[in-house]
Design an enzyme around this catalytic site. Sequence first.
Site, PDB file in Angstrom:
ATOM      1  N   ASP A 179       6.871  22.141   0.154  1.00  0.00           N
ATOM      2  CA  ASP A 179       6.983  21.215   1.282  1.00  0.00           C
ATOM      3  C   ASP A 179       5.963  20.079   1.087  1.00  0.00           C
ATOM      4  OD1 ASP A 179       7.513  20.424   4.081  1.00  0.00           O
ATOM      5  OD2 ASP A 179       5.497  21.206   4.417  1.00  0.00           O
ATOM      6  N   ASP A 184       4.698  17.276   3.920  1.00  0.00           N
ATOM      7  CA  ASP A 184       3.772  17.013   5.029  1.00  0.00           C
ATOM      8  C   ASP A 184       3.143  18.314   5.533  1.00  0.00           C
ATOM      9  OD1 ASP A 184       4.469  13.995   5.819  1.00  0.00           O
ATOM     10  OD2 ASP A 184       6.317  15.043   5.308  1.00  0.00           O
ATOM     11  N   ASP A 216       4.218  24.938   5.350  1.00  0.00           N
ATOM     12  CA  ASP A 216       3.173  25.038   6.368  1.00  0.00           C
ATOM     13  C   ASP A 216       3.713  25.419   7.734  1.00  0.00           C
ATOM     14  OD1 ASP A 216       4.383  22.422   6.751  1.00  0.00           O
ATOM     15  OD2 ASP A 216       2.729  21.974   8.108  1.00  0.00           O
TER      16      ASP A 216
HETATM   17  O1  LIG Z   1       9.072  16.064   9.695  1.00  0.00           O
HETATM   18  C1  LIG Z   1       8.788  15.418   8.673  1.00  0.00           C
HETATM   19  O2  LIG Z   1       9.085  14.211   8.535  1.00  0.00           O
HETATM   20  C2  LIG Z   1       8.064  16.066   7.527  1.00  0.00           C
HETATM   21  O3  LIG Z   1       8.247  17.399   7.409  1.00  0.00           O
HETATM   22  P1  LIG Z   1       7.911  18.340   6.131  1.00  0.00           P
HETATM   23  O4  LIG Z   1       6.840  19.225   6.648  1.00  0.00           O
HETATM   24  O5  LIG Z   1       9.221  19.005   5.869  1.00  0.00           O
HETATM   25  O6  LIG Z   1       7.423  17.497   4.963  1.00  0.00           O
HETATM   26 MG   LIG Z   2       5.458  20.639   6.491  1.00  0.00          MG
END
Ligand SMILES: O=C(O)COP(=O)(O)O
Ligand SMILES: [Mg+2]
Length: 217
Positions: free
Chosen positions: A10, A12, A170
């Site tokens: 992942d 972010d 996460d």
């Molecule tokens: O909601 C988002 O834009 C990012 O989410 P992610 O944790 O899947 O990278």
């Molecule tokens: Mg994430």
Amino acid sequence: MPALTAAIIDLDGTLVDTLGDFSAALAAVHRDLGLPVLPTEAVGLLVGKGSEHLIRSALRAVGADEDRYAAAWDAYQHHYGTLNGRAARVYPGVAEGLRALRSAGLRLACVTNKPAGFARVLLEAKGLAGAFDVVYGGDSFERKKPDPLPLLRACEALASRPAATLVVGDSSNDAAAARAAGCPVVLVTYGYNHGQPVRNVPADGYLETLADLARWV
Ligand SMILES: O=C(O)COP(=O)(O)O
Ligand SMILES: [Mg+2]
């Protein structure tokens, strides 16, 4: 667990702390629309389910009308594009963790709910793009995480069976997608997880940093 042949990571809250970018972009959107600005901590609770969810939830949180969504979406594309990566930091242990996976011969995908264009620019800017064989975003397929579809597509692209493909994330979103895809999953303890304690989310393991991945390969 069978020997791993690939990993799906992942973005972010797992590779990069992007809360500052999200918060700055949303603040600029709300200022453009003449709406109150949400504090960063409030934005942190809304991250992880893609841009549409983030924009809609932020409008709702300040009591704005639903019909502001189209203007907010356009403003968000502009502002996030301009700010992407500026207030973002790679988490400690990420470079080491990715190196451990690559030197164990694993193929790597980054699968995020962030739009793929923003994700690729961010990975490039942070020097992480070269680690990944493929990068998919929230707009790459018909459905996003927690749907298993993006993970199953990544397994296909990496020619790796789901049971031999470790998902690293996460949030409960990542864990639910992984379970539904049949992938083992480990969660980092420093991310967003919608403001909930991540150790309450069932997973195969929890990592203090990605450097701990060396134990999994
Ligand atoms: O909601 C988002 O834009 C990012 O989410 P992610 O944790 O899947 O990278
Ligand atoms: Mg994430």
